[in-house]
Design an enzyme around this catalytic site. Structure first.
Site, mmCIF file in Angstrom:
data_model
loop_
_atom_site.group_PDB
_atom_site.id
_atom_site.type_symbol
_atom_site.label_atom_id
_atom_site.label_comp_id
_atom_site.label_asym_id
_atom_site.label_seq_id
_atom_site.Cartn_x
_atom_site.Cartn_y
_atom_site.Cartn_z
ATOM 1 N N LYS A 210 0.870 -1.187 0.000
ATOM 2 C CA LYS A 210 0.000 0.000 0.000
ATOM 3 C C LYS A 210 0.900 1.228 0.000
ATOM 4 C CE LYS A 210 -1.984 2.976 1.860
ATOM 5 N NZ LYS A 210 -1.781 4.396 1.469
ATOM 6 N N GLY A 262 6.227 4.922 8.399
ATOM 7 C CA GLY A 262 5.439 6.149 8.385
ATOM 8 C C GLY A 262 5.574 6.856 9.709
ATOM 9 N N SER A 263 4.589 7.654 10.024
ATOM 10 C CA SER A 263 4.678 8.480 11.233
ATOM 11 C C SER A 263 4.443 7.638 12.485
ATOM 12 C CB SER A 263 3.622 9.589 11.153
ATOM 13 O OG SER A 263 2.339 9.010 11.071
ATOM 14 N N THR A 264 4.957 8.124 13.582
ATOM 15 C CA THR A 264 4.760 7.427 14.861
ATOM 16 C C THR A 264 3.277 7.376 15.214
ATOM 17 O OG1 THR A 264 6.959 8.000 15.608
ATOM 18 C CG2 THR A 264 5.347 7.501 17.321
ATOM 19 N N GLY A 267 1.737 4.782 13.171
ATOM 20 C CA GLY A 267 2.344 3.517 13.611
ATOM 21 C C GLY A 267 1.651 2.953 14.845
ATOM 22 N N GLU A 284 8.682 1.190 11.214
ATOM 23 C CA GLU A 284 9.766 2.164 11.012
ATOM 24 C C GLU A 284 9.116 3.540 11.090
ATOM 25 O OE1 GLU A 284 12.742 1.290 10.954
ATOM 26 O OE2 GLU A 284 12.756 -0.782 10.278
ATOM 27 N N CYS A 318 13.315 10.504 7.643
ATOM 28 C CA CYS A 318 13.141 10.067 9.032
ATOM 29 C C CYS A 318 14.445 10.225 9.805
ATOM 30 C CB CYS A 318 12.662 8.633 9.068
ATOM 31 S SG CYS A 318 13.654 7.555 8.046
ATOM 32 N N GLU A 415 9.084 16.145 15.432
ATOM 33 C CA GLU A 415 9.557 15.900 14.066
ATOM 34 C C GLU A 415 8.857 16.874 13.126
ATOM 35 O OE1 GLU A 415 8.322 12.280 12.000
ATOM 36 O OE2 GLU A 415 10.377 12.042 11.310
HETATM 37 P P1 NAD Z 1 1.965 8.489 7.481
HETATM 38 O O1 NAD Z 1 2.074 7.779 8.770
HETATM 39 O O2 NAD Z 1 1.047 9.619 7.360
HETATM 40 O O3 NAD Z 1 1.532 7.459 6.326
HETATM 41 C C1 NAD Z 1 2.284 6.302 6.057
HETATM 42 C C2 NAD Z 1 1.412 5.303 5.327
HETATM 43 O O4 NAD Z 1 0.387 4.844 6.202
HETATM 44 C C3 NAD Z 1 0.698 5.851 4.100
HETATM 45 O O5 NAD Z 1 0.717 4.849 3.105
HETATM 46 C C4 NAD Z 1 -0.721 6.085 4.607
HETATM 47 O O6 NAD Z 1 -1.698 6.036 3.611
HETATM 48 C C5 NAD Z 1 -0.871 4.941 5.570
HETATM 49 N N1 NAD Z 1 -1.869 5.129 6.623
HETATM 50 C C6 NAD Z 1 -2.399 6.288 7.082
HETATM 51 N N2 NAD Z 1 -3.264 6.022 8.094
HETATM 52 C C7 NAD Z 1 -3.249 4.680 8.269
HETATM 53 C C8 NAD Z 1 -3.898 3.802 9.192
HETATM 54 N N3 NAD Z 1 -4.731 4.249 10.121
HETATM 55 N N4 NAD Z 1 -3.641 2.486 9.100
HETATM 56 C C9 NAD Z 1 -2.764 2.013 8.187
HETATM 57 N N5 NAD Z 1 -2.128 2.778 7.289
HETATM 58 C C10 NAD Z 1 -2.356 4.113 7.347
HETATM 59 O O7 NAD Z 1 3.477 8.830 7.122
HETATM 60 P P2 NAD Z 1 4.010 9.710 5.922
HETATM 61 O O8 NAD Z 1 3.568 11.090 6.205
HETATM 62 O O9 NAD Z 1 3.677 9.073 4.621
HETATM 63 O O10 NAD Z 1 5.597 9.570 6.099
HETATM 64 C C11 NAD Z 1 6.320 10.400 6.905
HETATM 65 C C12 NAD Z 1 6.653 9.721 8.201
HETATM 66 O O11 NAD Z 1 7.317 8.479 7.946
HETATM 67 C C13 NAD Z 1 7.600 10.521 9.051
HETATM 68 O O12 NAD Z 1 7.196 10.486 10.386
HETATM 69 C C14 NAD Z 1 8.919 9.770 8.884
HETATM 70 O O13 NAD Z 1 9.810 9.962 9.951
HETATM 71 C C15 NAD Z 1 8.461 8.370 8.760
HETATM 72 N N6 NAD Z 1 9.484 7.543 8.101
HETATM 73 C C16 NAD Z 1 10.186 6.642 8.852
HETATM 74 C C17 NAD Z 1 11.182 5.858 8.267
HETATM 75 C C18 NAD Z 1 11.957 4.858 9.072
HETATM 76 O O14 NAD Z 1 12.568 3.977 8.487
HETATM 77 N N7 NAD Z 1 11.950 4.938 10.397
HETATM 78 C C19 NAD Z 1 11.445 5.997 6.912
HETATM 79 C C20 NAD Z 1 10.717 6.917 6.166
HETATM 80 C C21 NAD Z 1 9.723 7.675 6.793
#
Ligand code: NAD
Length: 511
Positions: A210, A262-264, A267, A284, A318, A415
């Site tokens: 996804k 994605g975001s904490t 997560g 992550e 990140c 962040e």
């Molecule tokens: P986000 O958490 O908004 O979205 C990430 C993904 O999750 C997207 O595909 C989104 O559609 C999906 N999503 C949204 N709500 C969901 C839910 N309730 N259930 C399941 N999936 C859902 O993150 P973002 O804004 O796309 O990315 C930025 C964040 O990712 C930052 O916080 C960054 O630090 C983090 N990040 C971490 C790493 C790592 O390896 N630690 C790497 C890259 C990015």
């Protein structure tokens, strides 16, 4: 059926998919060829490319705000169908039932195919995400390197014989956990897709991917390349959509493993959804990584690297070294040399070449970062560089350096995920470590020193999944990457990532 016959038929079927097409050369910088993008980019469920029955999501070029295409918003019907396709693939063993050598060859072919299309993937990534083309090329190369590394993994997934006495033969084996949901962020759309897909496939798991709603295009191309490489249909499925799609996917009873980047905040909800069925998770998540400059650091080296640790990818990393911790004795020199470098960073459309700071991925992200600039001023920050939002088209924020904030300021703790650096001073090594660890995050950290003992001592004391000494943001496919504390659980890359898509089975035989 011979393996080669299967592969040939899949290549024939996949050759009709949407990523083939006439390259276009209008509307982009000289030397860069614009890949064909369909007016509606379909998702992949089983052996079908489908637009889905739900609504459509607009996919914009963040540098121009031009509409690139639309993708489907996968709803419950598409999620069910994709998971069913992955479950069927798992049940009948069309992937995990093959020999390790067969799967190795398919993954190696996938790496070769991606390499042959690397420039097209990089341009697509820049169009979709906004990152400078040079960065996109680097990301694509690192994604391909991970696929190549994982090609060798199926044969490395061994168990062990346990010494359990003469009347028992006891051994362990690693088995693929089952259909895996791979939920991706928008900041490294191809690279993280390639990391997770190749690790899961190496372990023998089918996947439902996804991608982020803002940046779905290169994950779709990766799926098409998987089919071309001979990955059987159904083993790699891609659902385009937003948070509701991701939420339905991770909670689906057919999903045996969730790997999320994605975001904490999201997560946490993914973890809660997975808890309902005790589904294992790799998370992550976010970071607010400290970059510590000791008094004995080689400042030429620091200043060569520092701007890219926080302003590359417009700070949407990140691992961004967004908290500069600098020894008081060198603070002024570091800032006097850093600020002109930051002021001179080229900001603009990443396709033009030579750009360091491209646009933020979306208007939402630009506005979020802008609100932190306002907050920083309200918190009493001195703006040494940047501090503004550029007028459109495009979602640009100036690379910004904020000083004068305390360790409790929100701009120092949260962040921001934009091109914003905060600066704090320290006097002793202990103080540096205490400031570095004073964060809910623990993704990465940088140490700059010429004292070997100080480097190792500090690395051991830092609460971070990755520590770089006299360098920053270096990745290698064999080196596990992930966070501690609220930066996540589990690892991408390395054998740890592949193993995270397996379960250990113990077998005891009475002799
Ligand atoms: P986000 O958490 O908004 O979205 C990430 C993904 O999750 C997207 O595909 C989104 O559609 C999906 N999503 C949204 N709500 C969901 C839910 N309730 N259930 C399941 N999936 C859902 O993150 P973002 O804004 O796309 O990315 C930025 C964040 O990712 C930052 O916080 C960054 O630090 C983090 N990040 C971490 C790493 C790592 O390896 N630690 C790497 C890259 C990015």
């Amino acid at each position: 059926m011979a393996d080669t016959a299967v592969i040939t038929s899949v290549i024939t079927a996949a050759s009709t998919n949407q990523y083939e097409g006439e390259p276009m050369t209008t509307g982009v910088a000289p030397g860069v060829t614009r890949p064909r993008i369909a007016a509606e980019e379909p998702m992949l469920i089983g052996d079908s490319w489908t637009c889905g029955s739900g609504g459509r999501i607009a996919v914009l070029d963040p540098a121009t705000e031009e509409l690139l295409t639309t993708v489907g918003l996968a709803g419950p019907a598409e999620v069910d169908a994709a998971v069913a396709a992955a479950m069927a693939a798992h049940r009948d063993g069309r992937w995990r039932g093959r020999t390790p050598e067969w799967r190795r060859d398919v993954l190696a072919r996938l790496a070769d195919l991606a390499e042959s299309r690397a420039e097209e993937l990089a341009v697509l990534e820049t169009l979709d995400n906004g990152k400078p083309i040079e960065r996109a090329r680097g990301d694509v190369a690192l994604g391909i390197a991970a696929i190549r590394h994982c090609a060798g993994a199926p044969a490395r997934l061994t168990g062990a014989v346990q010494p359990a006495g003469t009347d028992r033969h006891v051994y362990t084996s690693r088995e693929p956990v089952g259909p895996a949901a791979l939920v991706l962020p928008w900041n490294f759309p191809f690279m993280i897709a390639a990391w997770k897909v190749s690790a899961a496939l190496a372990a023998g798991c089918p996947v439902v991917v996804k991608p982020a709603e803002q940046t779905p295009l290169t994950a779709l191309r990766l799926a098409a390349l998987c089919l071309d490489a001979g990955v059987p249909a159904g083993v790699v499925d891609v659902l385009t959509g937003g948070g509701s799609t991701g939420a339905a996917l991770v909670a689906h009873p057919g999903i045996a493993k969730v790997s999320f980047t994605g975001s904490t905040e999201v997560g946490r909800s993914v973890m809660a959804a997975a808890a309902g069925r005790v589904t294992p998770v790799t998370l992550e998540l976010g970071g607010k990584s400290p970059n510590i400059v000791f008094a004995d650091a080689d400042l030429d080296r620091v200043l060569t690297t520092l701007p890219r640790t926080v302003f590359a990818h417009s700070g949407q990393m990140c691992t961004a070294g967004s908290r500069l911790l600098v020894h008081r004795s060198v603070r002024d020199e570091v800032l006097e040399r850093l600020v002109p470098l930051v002021d001179a960073l080229p900001v603009g459309n990443g396709l033009t070449g030579g750009i360091t700071v491209g646009p933020l991925v979306s208007a939402v992200q630009r506005d979020r970062v802008a609100s932190y600039l306002d907050l920083g001023r309200a918190e009493g920050a001195t703006v040494l560089a940047g501090g503004g939002v550029r007028g459109g088209p495009g979602f640009f924020v100036e690379p910004t350096v904020l000083t004068g904030l305390g360790a409790d300021a929100r701009c120092v703790r949260e962040e921001i995920f934009g091109p914003v650096l905060t600066v704090l001073e320290f006097d002793t090594d202990d103080e540096a470590v205490a400031l570095a660890n004073d964060s809910e995050y623990g993704l990465a950290a940088g140490i700059w020193t010429s004292d070997l003992a100080r480097a190792h001592r500090t690395a051991a004391a830092l609460e971070a999944g990755t520590v770089w000494v006299n360098t920053y943001n270096e990745f290698h496919p064999a080196v596990p990457f992930g966070g501690v504390k609220q930066s996540g659980i589990g690892r991408d890359l390395g054998d740890a990532a592949v193993e995270s898509f397996t379960e250990l089975k113990s077998v005891t035989v009475a002799l």
